[in-house]
Design an enzyme around this catalytic site. Structure first.
Site, PDB file in Angstrom:
ATOM      1  N   LEU A 118       0.860  -1.175   0.000  1.00  0.00           N
ATOM      2  CA  LEU A 118       0.000   0.000   0.000  1.00  0.00           C
ATOM      3  C   LEU A 118       0.899   1.229   0.000  1.00  0.00           C
ATOM      4  CD1 LEU A 118      -2.658  -0.950   2.755  1.00  0.00           C
ATOM      5  CD2 LEU A 118      -2.977  -1.017   0.272  1.00  0.00           C
ATOM      6  N   ASP A 119       0.471   2.286  -0.673  1.00  0.00           N
ATOM      7  CA  ASP A 119       1.226   3.536  -0.643  1.00  0.00           C
ATOM      8  C   ASP A 119       1.391   4.000   0.802  1.00  0.00           C
ATOM      9  OD1 ASP A 119       1.177   3.503  -3.401  1.00  0.00           O
ATOM     10  OD2 ASP A 119      -0.547   4.841  -3.552  1.00  0.00           O
ATOM     11  N   ARG A 120       2.442   4.774   1.045  1.00  0.00           N
ATOM     12  CA  ARG A 120       2.704   5.279   2.390  1.00  0.00           C
ATOM     13  C   ARG A 120       1.473   5.968   2.968  1.00  0.00           C
ATOM     14  NH1 ARG A 120       7.346   7.942   5.095  1.00  0.00           N
ATOM     15  NH2 ARG A 120       8.571   7.747   3.187  1.00  0.00           N
TER      16      ARG A 120
END
Length: 287
Positions: free
Chosen positions: A133-135
Site C-alpha cells: 500500500l502507498d505510504r
C-alpha cells in the site's frame, strides 16, 4: 524449518509430487532436495512422491536452511500492530496512514515490514511482502510468514483470488451509483513519482467505483473501489484523471490539508492450505 499442513475435507486426490509442484509451487530444486532427503512425512513416516495423501492427513515438510535462505533486512521496533488475522503461515494487518509498507534502502528500519519483523522475531519467523500500500494509504495488507507460502499468495493475487475493497473520499459529486473506469495508466513524462492516464501507450487498468453517499455541505463523495488490475496509484490516477481527486492527495490535485482519504477497507481470500474463507474489515474505516 518444518511446515505442517493438514489437508482439508475437500482435498482433491493427487500425488505428493503433484501437490508440491502444481498446488504449492515448490521450486524444482527444493522438490529435488525434499525427495532425496525423504523430507515429506505423514504420521511421522516418510512418504514417497508417488504417494496419494487423503483428506485429513497432516503433512510435515522438512526444509534445510539453504532451501529458503533467511532474508537480510533490518528489524524495527516491536510496536503495537493492529492484527486482523494471523496463523502460522500468514498475517493480515491494518496499516496506519503515513507508514511505508517496506524499506527501499538496506538501512531503513521505520516501515511496517521492519516492525512486523520485530514482532515475529521471537517466534523465529520473518515477514515477506505479498502486496503493498502507498505510504499515505491505510488499511488491510497481507504478509507471508515464510517463503514457502509466499509464491502461493503471489499467484493468488495475480489471479485475482485476493479480493480487496477500498474506501475513498473525493472532491465533487459523482453522479453514477456504479462506475467502471477503464483508462490505461502510464508514467508521467516529467515526474517519476506520478502516473497519468495514457490511453495510447499506457497499461490496461480497470477500477470499479460504487457511490456510497454524497455530502452536500462539503461537496465530497464517499465511494468504494475495487480493482481488476493493480497498477501503481491506480485508484488515485483513475479518480483524479476523471475530475475527482481524492481528498488529501496533493500529488494528484486533491486538497492537502488532511491525510489521504484512501483506505483498504476489506479483504477476502481462501486460505491456500485450510481452504477456509478469511474475511477481514477495518471497522469503521473512513466513515
Amino acid at each position: 524449518m518444518d511446515i505442517s499442513i493438514t489437508l482439508p475435507d475437500n482435498f482433491q486426490s493427487m500425488t505428493i509430487s503433484e501437490l508440491l509442484d502444481k498446488e504449492w509451487l515448490v521450486p524444482r530444486k527444493v522438490r529435488h532436495f525434499l525427495r532425496t532427503r525423504k523430507g515429506v512425512s505423514i504420521s511421522g513416516q516418510p512418504v514417497s512422491f508417488q504417494h496419494s495423501p487423503q483428506a485429513g492427513d497432516t503433512l510435515i515438510l522438512h526444509f534445510e536452511a539453504e532451501d529458503y535462505p533467511a532474508p537480510k533486512s533490518q528489524i524495527g521496533e516491536a510496536v503495537s500492530l493492529d492484527i486482523l488475522f494471523e496463523d502460522e503461515h500468514l498475517i493480515i494487518l491494518n496499516k496506519p496512514a503515513g507508514l511505508k509498507t517496506h524499506p527501499n534502502e538496506p538501512d531503513e528500519t521505520d516501515t511496517l515490514l521492519n516492525h512486523l519483523a520485530a514482532y515475529l522475531a521471537p517466534k523465529g519467523d520473518f515477514p515477506f511482502v505479498v502486496h503493498r500500500l502507498d505510504r499515505e494509504t491505510s488499511g488491510c495488507i497481507v504478509f507471508a510468514k515464510n517463503q514457502f507460502i509466499l509464491p502461493i499468495l503471489s499467484r493468488m493475487l495475480e489471479n485475482k483470488l485476493i479480493y480487496r475493497r477500498y474506501q475513498a473520499v473525493v472532491a465533487g459529486e459523482i453522479p453514477e451509483k456504479h462506475w467502471i473506469i477503464r483508462d490505461k495508466i502510464g508514467r508521467h513524462r516529467h515526474d517519476r513519482r506520478k502516473r497519468v492516464i495514457d490511453n495510447r501507450k499506457g497499461d490496461f487498468a480497470v477500477t470499479h467505483v460504487e457511490k456510497a453517499f454524497y455530502n452536500t455541505r462539503t461537496n465530497e463523495t464517499s465511494v468504494f473501489c475495487t480493482l481488476e488490475t493493480g497498477r501503481t496509484h491506480q485508484i488515485r490516477v483513475h479518480l483524479s484523471g476523471n475530475g475527482y481527486p481524492i481528498i488529501g492527495d496533493s500529488l494528484y490535485g486533491g486538497a492537502a490539508n488532511q491525510r489521504l482519504m484512501l483506505h483498504a477497507f476489506e479483504l477476502h481470500l481462501i486460505h491456500p492450505f485450510s481452504k477456509e474463507e478469511i474475511v477481514v474489515q477495518t471497522e469503521p474505516g473512513l466513515w
